[in-house]
Motif scaffolding. Structure first.
Motif, mmCIF file in Angstrom:
data_model
loop_
_atom_site.group_PDB
_atom_site.id
_atom_site.type_symbol
_atom_site.label_atom_id
_atom_site.label_comp_id
_atom_site.label_asym_id
_atom_site.label_seq_id
_atom_site.Cartn_x
_atom_site.Cartn_y
_atom_site.Cartn_z
ATOM 1 N N ASP A 139 0.861 -1.314 -0.136
ATOM 2 C CA ASP A 139 -0.158 0.033 0.170
ATOM 3 C C ASP A 139 0.871 1.364 -0.033
ATOM 4 N N ALA A 140 1.854 1.200 0.794
ATOM 5 C CA ALA A 140 2.860 2.261 1.020
ATOM 6 C C ALA A 140 3.491 2.746 -0.453
ATOM 7 N N TYR A 141 3.918 1.515 -1.202
ATOM 8 C CA TYR A 141 4.559 1.807 -2.271
ATOM 9 C C TYR A 141 3.691 2.157 -3.207
ATOM 10 N N GLY A 142 2.506 1.762 -3.412
ATOM 11 C CA GLY A 142 1.244 2.147 -4.306
ATOM 12 C C GLY A 142 1.360 3.819 -4.002
ATOM 13 N N LYS A 143 1.209 4.266 -2.901
ATOM 14 C CA LYS A 143 0.971 5.548 -2.479
ATOM 15 C C LYS A 143 2.034 6.269 -3.115
ATOM 16 N N LEU A 144 3.406 5.866 -2.969
ATOM 17 C CA LEU A 144 4.676 6.392 -3.375
ATOM 18 C C LEU A 144 4.352 6.671 -4.967
ATOM 19 N N LYS A 145 4.289 5.515 -5.442
ATOM 20 C CA LYS A 145 4.183 5.834 -6.897
ATOM 21 C C LYS A 145 2.985 6.764 -7.681
ATOM 22 N N ASP A 146 1.973 6.871 -6.768
ATOM 23 C CA ASP A 146 0.778 7.714 -7.092
ATOM 24 C C ASP A 146 1.268 9.136 -7.008
ATOM 25 N N THR A 147 1.778 9.369 -5.847
ATOM 26 C CA THR A 147 2.399 10.642 -5.679
ATOM 27 C C THR A 147 3.451 11.010 -6.784
ATOM 28 N N LEU A 148 4.431 10.343 -7.012
ATOM 29 C CA LEU A 148 5.292 10.549 -8.055
ATOM 30 C C LEU A 148 4.813 10.699 -9.523
ATOM 31 N N ILE A 149 3.733 10.170 -9.613
ATOM 32 C CA ILE A 149 2.777 10.103 -10.996
ATOM 33 C C ILE A 149 2.328 11.580 -11.033
ATOM 34 N N GLU A 150 1.693 11.839 -9.844
ATOM 35 C CA GLU A 150 1.019 13.000 -9.662
ATOM 36 C C GLU A 150 2.023 14.148 -10.122
ATOM 37 N N VAL A 151 3.192 14.184 -9.393
ATOM 38 C CA VAL A 151 4.066 15.448 -9.558
ATOM 39 C C VAL A 151 4.913 15.238 -10.915
ATOM 40 N N SER A 152 5.004 14.216 -11.439
ATOM 41 C CA SER A 152 5.716 14.250 -12.549
ATOM 42 C C SER A 152 4.932 14.486 -14.110
ATOM 43 N N TRP A 153 5.483 15.059 -14.997
ATOM 44 C CA TRP A 153 4.837 15.421 -16.252
ATOM 45 C C TRP A 153 4.696 14.538 -17.080
ATOM 46 N N TYR A 154 5.876 13.406 -16.694
ATOM 47 C CA TYR A 154 6.052 12.363 -17.403
ATOM 48 C C TYR A 154 5.465 11.204 -16.963
ATOM 49 N N ARG A 155 4.123 11.327 -16.622
ATOM 50 C CA ARG A 155 3.339 10.497 -15.782
ATOM 51 C C ARG A 155 3.015 9.231 -16.772
ATOM 52 N N HIS A 156 3.157 9.395 -17.915
ATOM 53 C CA HIS A 156 2.672 8.034 -18.935
ATOM 54 C C HIS A 156 3.724 7.142 -18.644
ATOM 55 N N ASP A 157 5.167 7.511 -18.334
ATOM 56 C CA ASP A 157 6.098 6.764 -18.599
ATOM 57 C C ASP A 157 6.090 5.847 -17.024
ATOM 58 N N ILE A 158 5.766 6.779 -15.984
ATOM 59 C CA ILE A 158 5.986 6.034 -14.762
ATOM 60 C C ILE A 158 4.525 5.091 -14.576
ATOM 61 N N ALA A 159 3.562 5.558 -15.237
ATOM 62 C CA ALA A 159 2.129 4.781 -14.958
ATOM 63 C C ALA A 159 2.413 3.544 -16.094
ATOM 64 N N GLY A 160 3.463 3.398 -16.656
ATOM 65 C CA GLY A 160 3.569 2.488 -17.644
ATOM 66 C C GLY A 160 3.064 2.436 -19.058
ATOM 67 N N TYR A 161 2.522 3.806 -19.398
ATOM 68 C CA TYR A 161 2.010 3.932 -20.704
ATOM 69 C C TYR A 161 3.032 4.481 -21.458
ATOM 70 N N ASP A 162 2.982 3.891 -22.643
ATOM 71 C CA ASP A 162 3.956 4.153 -23.725
ATOM 72 C C ASP A 162 3.597 5.363 -24.662
ATOM 73 N N GLY A 163 3.982 6.560 -23.954
ATOM 74 C CA GLY A 163 3.763 7.913 -24.592
ATOM 75 C C GLY A 163 4.369 7.926 -25.901
ATOM 76 N N LEU A 164 3.876 8.886 -26.986
ATOM 77 C CA LEU A 164 4.574 9.230 -27.991
ATOM 78 C C LEU A 164 5.826 9.731 -28.115
ATOM 79 N N ASP A 165 5.891 10.601 -27.050
ATOM 80 C CA ASP A 165 7.076 11.587 -27.164
ATOM 81 C C ASP A 165 8.171 10.794 -26.235
ATOM 82 N N HIS A 166 9.323 10.420 -26.712
ATOM 83 C CA HIS A 166 10.379 9.884 -25.963
ATOM 84 C C HIS A 166 11.591 10.604 -26.008
#
Ligand SMILES: Nc1ncnc2c1ncn2[C@@H]1O[C@H](COP(=O)(O)OP(=O)(O)OP(=O)(O)O)[C@@H](O)[C@H]1O
Length: 207
Positions: free
Chosen positions: A174-201
């Motif tokens: 749970d703690a790890y999940g929350k840490l990841k959620d936080t980092l996704i939220e603050v990162s404008w590269y959320r696609h990368d951390i969320a595992g989504y293969d964004g178009l702009d690499h």
């Protein structure tokens, strides 16, 4: 609203924010970071700034020259995070994760690093004590020092404006999940951390 827009724009120009991870000894910072680095190795550029052990004289001279972002004396040892170590992370285009104590947090707050401040909190003092004892890394004296420091940290962490996010490390998943959620939220590269293969690499990770 306008300020918010500007700050977003600015952070987009400056790259993803660095991350400060703090919390009492035994709260689980290393455990969480290890998971993070393992999961995102080669996908998302995290790096951890560790303490550098050098002679006391050398370190004091470096601090005097302003080469450290934060430094402290604990149990008679000097330690700190040098600007060079953070720069080395930046040069590799990685997000910089600083694993630092409360004194370090206060020192970083006087710089222009502008990180997101995350506090890792143990579920209770008794669980913290058990985890530290089970880790078998401390003498009784050092354990008592850490528990005392932990009590102080827990109080300070409640000060408004010190931490952006508090994560209680009860269940590790749970703690790890929350840490990841936080980092996704603050990162404008959320696609990368969320595992989504964004178009702009072509983006770079800096701190
Ligand atoms: N959610 C959890 N449930 C049970 N045990 C945990 C959990 N998280 C961490 N631990 C264990 O607690 C101990 C302390 O964790 P860890 O070493 O990661 O703490 P730390 O905050 O990095 O401490 P330090 O600041 O002293 O390096 C370790 O033995 C770890 O395996």
């Amino acid at each position: 609203m306008y300020t918010r827009y500007l700050s977003r724009l600015f952070s987009a120009m400056a790259g993803p924010r660095p991350v400060v991870l703090s919390g009492p000894s035994g709260a689980g910072k290393s455990t969480l970071l290890k998971k993070l680095l393992k999961e995102y190795e080669g996908i998302f550029g995290f790096s951890v700034s560790h303490y550098h052990y050098v002679t006391r004289e050398y370190m004091q001279a470096s601090i005097d020259k302003g080469e450290f972002i934060e430094s402290a004396v604990f149990s008679g040892n000097m330690y700190g995070t040098s600007k060079a170590s953070v720069q080395a992370v930046m040069d590799k285009n990685l997000i910089c994760v600083l694993d630092i104590d409360m004194q370090g947090v206060r020192a970083v707050k006087t710089t222009d690093l502008n990180p997101i401040y995350i506090f890792i909190q143990p579920p209770s003092m008794s669980i913290l004590e058990k985890r530290l004892r089970d880790r078998e890394t401390e003498s009784e004296e050092s354990l008592q020092k850490r528990l005392h420091a932990a009590q102080v940290d827990m109080v300070i962490s409640k000060d408004p404006g010190i931490f952006d996010v508090v994560i209680v490390n009860d269940s590790l998943d749970d703690a790890y999940g929350k840490l990841k959620d936080t980092l996704i939220e603050v990162s404008w590269y959320r696609h990368d951390i969320a595992g989504y293969d964004g178009l702009d690499h072509t983006h770079h990770f800096t701190c």
